[in-house]
Design a protein around this motif. Sequence first.
Motif, PDB file in Angstrom:
ATOM      1  N   VAL A   1     115.795 -56.765  69.889  1.00  0.00           N
ATOM      2  CA  VAL A   1     115.939 -58.210  70.115  1.00  0.00           C
ATOM      3  C   VAL A   1     114.866 -58.682  71.103  1.00  0.00           C
ATOM      4  O   VAL A   1     114.792 -58.191  72.236  1.00  0.00           O
ATOM      5  N   GLU A   2     114.038 -59.619  70.657  1.00  0.00           N
ATOM      6  CA  GLU A   2     112.936 -60.135  71.487  1.00  0.00           C
ATOM      7  C   GLU A   2     113.457 -60.934  72.682  1.00  0.00           C
ATOM      8  O   GLU A   2     114.559 -61.457  72.659  1.00  0.00           O
ATOM      9  N   LEU A   3     112.593 -61.049  73.682  1.00  0.00           N
ATOM     10  CA  LEU A   3     112.938 -61.838  74.867  1.00  0.00           C
ATOM     11  C   LEU A   3     112.703 -63.324  74.603  1.00  0.00           C
ATOM     12  O   LEU A   3     111.597 -63.728  74.252  1.00  0.00           O
ATOM     13  N   LYS A   4     113.756 -64.120  74.769  1.00  0.00           N
ATOM     14  CA  LYS A   4     113.601 -65.573  74.650  1.00  0.00           C
ATOM     15  C   LYS A   4     114.255 -66.247  75.840  1.00  0.00           C
ATOM     16  O   LYS A   4     115.216 -65.722  76.406  1.00  0.00           O
ATOM     17  N   ALA A   5     113.725 -67.423  76.196  1.00  0.00           N
ATOM     18  CA  ALA A   5     114.241 -68.115  77.372  1.00  0.00           C
ATOM     19  C   ALA A   5     114.255 -69.620  77.147  1.00  0.00           C
ATOM     20  O   ALA A   5     113.657 -70.123  76.198  1.00  0.00           O
ATOM     21  N   ARG A   6     114.975 -70.315  78.041  1.00  0.00           N
ATOM     22  CA  ARG A   6     114.991 -71.778  78.022  1.00  0.00           C
ATOM     23  C   ARG A   6     114.702 -72.270  79.433  1.00  0.00           C
ATOM     24  O   ARG A   6     115.214 -71.742  80.420  1.00  0.00           O
ATOM     25  N   CYS A   7     113.840 -73.272  79.512  1.00  0.00           N
ATOM     26  CA  CYS A   7     113.457 -73.833  80.807  1.00  0.00           C
ATOM     27  C   CYS A   7     114.591 -74.709  81.336  1.00  0.00           C
ATOM     28  O   CYS A   7     115.105 -75.567  80.613  1.00  0.00           O
ATOM     29  N   LYS A   8     114.963 -74.493  82.591  1.00  0.00           N
ATOM     30  CA  LYS A   8     116.063 -75.282  83.163  1.00  0.00           C
ATOM     31  C   LYS A   8     115.581 -76.669  83.573  1.00  0.00           C
ATOM     32  O   LYS A   8     116.386 -77.552  83.833  1.00  0.00           O
ATOM     33  N   VAL A   9     114.268 -76.845  83.656  1.00  0.00           N
ATOM     34  CA  VAL A   9     113.725 -78.144  84.082  1.00  0.00           C
ATOM     35  C   VAL A   9     113.497 -79.054  82.878  1.00  0.00           C
ATOM     36  O   VAL A   9     114.009 -80.168  82.833  1.00  0.00           O
ATOM     37  N   CYS A  10     112.732 -78.574  81.871  1.00  0.00           N
ATOM     38  CA  CYS A  10     112.398 -79.460  80.742  1.00  0.00           C
ATOM     39  C   CYS A  10     113.116 -79.068  79.446  1.00  0.00           C
ATOM     40  O   CYS A  10     112.904 -79.687  78.409  1.00  0.00           O
ATOM     41  N   ASN A  11     113.954 -78.027  79.523  1.00  0.00           N
ATOM     42  CA  ASN A  11     114.786 -77.623  78.389  1.00  0.00           C
ATOM     43  C   ASN A  11     114.006 -77.004  77.221  1.00  0.00           C
ATOM     44  O   ASN A  11     114.550 -76.792  76.147  1.00  0.00           O
ATOM     45  N   HIS A  12     112.741 -76.732  77.429  1.00  0.00           N
ATOM     46  CA  HIS A  12     111.915 -76.136  76.378  1.00  0.00           C
ATOM     47  C   HIS A  12     112.378 -74.693  76.115  1.00  0.00           C
ATOM     48  O   HIS A  12     112.585 -73.917  77.053  1.00  0.00           O
ATOM     49  N   ALA A  13     112.556 -74.362  74.836  1.00  0.00           N
ATOM     50  CA  ALA A  13     112.929 -72.991  74.474  1.00  0.00           C
ATOM     51  C   ALA A  13     111.677 -72.246  74.029  1.00  0.00           C
ATOM     52  O   ALA A  13     110.855 -72.788  73.288  1.00  0.00           O
ATOM     53  N   PHE A  14     111.522 -71.021  74.496  1.00  0.00           N
ATOM     54  CA  PHE A  14     110.287 -70.305  74.186  1.00  0.00           C
ATOM     55  C   PHE A  14     110.504 -68.795  74.181  1.00  0.00           C
ATOM     56  O   PHE A  14     111.511 -68.287  74.687  1.00  0.00           O
ATOM     57  N   GLU A  15     109.538 -68.111  73.596  1.00  0.00           N
ATOM     58  CA  GLU A  15     109.555 -66.662  73.595  1.00  0.00           C
ATOM     59  C   GLU A  15     108.795 -66.178  74.835  1.00  0.00           C
ATOM     60  O   GLU A  15     107.717 -66.696  75.135  1.00  0.00           O
ATOM     61  N   VAL A  16     109.367 -65.224  75.552  1.00  0.00           N
ATOM     62  CA  VAL A  16     108.681 -64.701  76.741  1.00  0.00           C
ATOM     63  C   VAL A  16     107.599 -63.727  76.267  1.00  0.00           C
ATOM     64  O   VAL A  16     107.898 -62.711  75.660  1.00  0.00           O
ATOM     65  N   GLU A  17     106.352 -64.101  76.544  1.00  0.00           N
ATOM     66  CA  GLU A  17     105.255 -63.254  76.092  1.00  0.00           C
ATOM     67  C   GLU A  17     104.508 -62.677  77.279  1.00  0.00           C
ATOM     68  O   GLU A  17     104.316 -63.342  78.294  1.00  0.00           O
ATOM     69  N   ASN A  18     104.083 -61.443  77.144  1.00  0.00           N
ATOM     70  CA  ASN A  18     103.327 -60.743  78.195  1.00  0.00           C
ATOM     71  C   ASN A  18     104.009 -60.807  79.554  1.00  0.00           C
ATOM     72  O   ASN A  18     103.359 -60.892  80.589  1.00  0.00           O
ATOM     73  N   LEU A  19     105.346 -60.805  79.529  1.00  0.00           N
ATOM     74  CA  LEU A  19     106.143 -60.791  80.753  1.00  0.00           C
ATOM     75  C   LEU A  19     105.906 -61.984  81.669  1.00  0.00           C
ATOM     76  O   LEU A  19     106.020 -61.874  82.882  1.00  0.00           O
ATOM     77  N   PHE A  20     105.564 -63.152  81.085  1.00  0.00           N
ATOM     78  CA  PHE A  20     105.491 -64.371  81.887  1.00  0.00           C
ATOM     79  C   PHE A  20     106.809 -65.114  81.756  1.00  0.00           C
ATOM     80  O   PHE A  20     107.059 -65.778  80.748  1.00  0.00           O
ATOM     81  N   PHE A  21     107.640 -64.975  82.800  1.00  0.00           N
ATOM     82  CA  PHE A  21     108.970 -65.573  82.778  1.00  0.00           C
ATOM     83  C   PHE A  21     108.900 -67.001  83.335  1.00  0.00           C
ATOM     84  O   PHE A  21     109.652 -67.364  84.228  1.00  0.00           O
ATOM     85  N   SER A  22     107.942 -67.786  82.821  1.00  0.00           N
ATOM     86  CA  SER A  22     107.875 -69.175  83.247  1.00  0.00           C
ATOM     87  C   SER A  22     107.598 -70.039  82.022  1.00  0.00           C
ATOM     88  O   SER A  22     107.096 -69.568  81.008  1.00  0.00           O
TER      89      SER A  22
END
Lengths: 116, 222
Positions: free
Chosen positions: A67-88
């Motif tokens: 299962v790939e790493l995915k995240a959601r921004c708490k500020v702008c609500n943008h959903a994205f895939e975490v790539e190259n370990l950039f958790f921002s």
Amino acid sequence: MHELAIAQSIVSTVESEVRRQNLPPVIQIAVRIGALSDIVPDALIFNFEAITRDTPFEQTELLVEHVELKARCKVCNHAFEVENLFFSCPDCDSGQVELTQGEELDISYIEVADNN
Amino acid sequence: MAQIPLKGKLTSENDLLAAELRDEFRENKIFSLNLVSSPGSGKTSLLEKTLAALGDKLEMGLIAGDVQTENDANRLIQAGGKMVRPIVTNGACHLDAKMIMRVLPEFNLNRLDVLFIENVGNLVCPSSFDLGEDMKVVLISTTEGDDKPLKYPAMFRRSSLMIINKIDLLGLSDFDLDRVKKHARQINANIEIIELSCRTEVGMESWFNWLTGKIREGCPSR
């Protein structure tokens, strides 16, 4: 390195389910392993095979879904895939993000033989 | 063939016990920390210095996990620890909630202000096993690679504080202080960072203030 502990947990979870539902032999066990769970699929399968030798699970296949790493921004609500370990957030650059997937260590299903 | 859906985490057995531990810590108003690092980063040294500086102000319980030997627990007793219990895992690469559960009755919980759980030196496996702690504290030292946060992202993602130890040795290796901080914040924007040297005691005051502050304010999860 803790693949052995996880393999033991797979066996004990499925064992108790088989007992509870009085299920026929288990042909396949499918697990979901998140990218951030530090589990190496090959090592998990190796450990699973080692501890199920000469048991009712000897012929059971362990299927590992990554299962790939995915995240959601708490500020702008943008959903994205975490790539190259950039958790921002790639949109607004905020580091305040919550992971929506990628930490799984779950069993998803088992497949059992026909009951006849 | 029939497919039977099975919902459940593979760590659920551990998570249930960890939840019981967390309740127990909260009931007794104990601030609990799970200390994690590679072998040799200075977890035991940090606790020795903490016992020496705060031993008469705080009631500290200490659990020292090791693969073999009770050496760390003995060091903590020598340093003045009155409530110290070793856990020898006999090969296991991490502590789990069941092991903590087993030694907990040996502590006088209603007297404790803080419980330190010194995990097995390992940056991989302990990240998956909740011990009921309020926070994880990850140690890294300047004799290690400054890319450790990138190599072990799960651990740095789940830790609240990163302590950079052995800063007295800065310059003797290629360890770059700015780089390690950048890497840690890339993984976890909220991680707090303290730089210190257990040997020369420079920076120790920041750690003592952080710790006593957290105990005073009551940790966020309480």
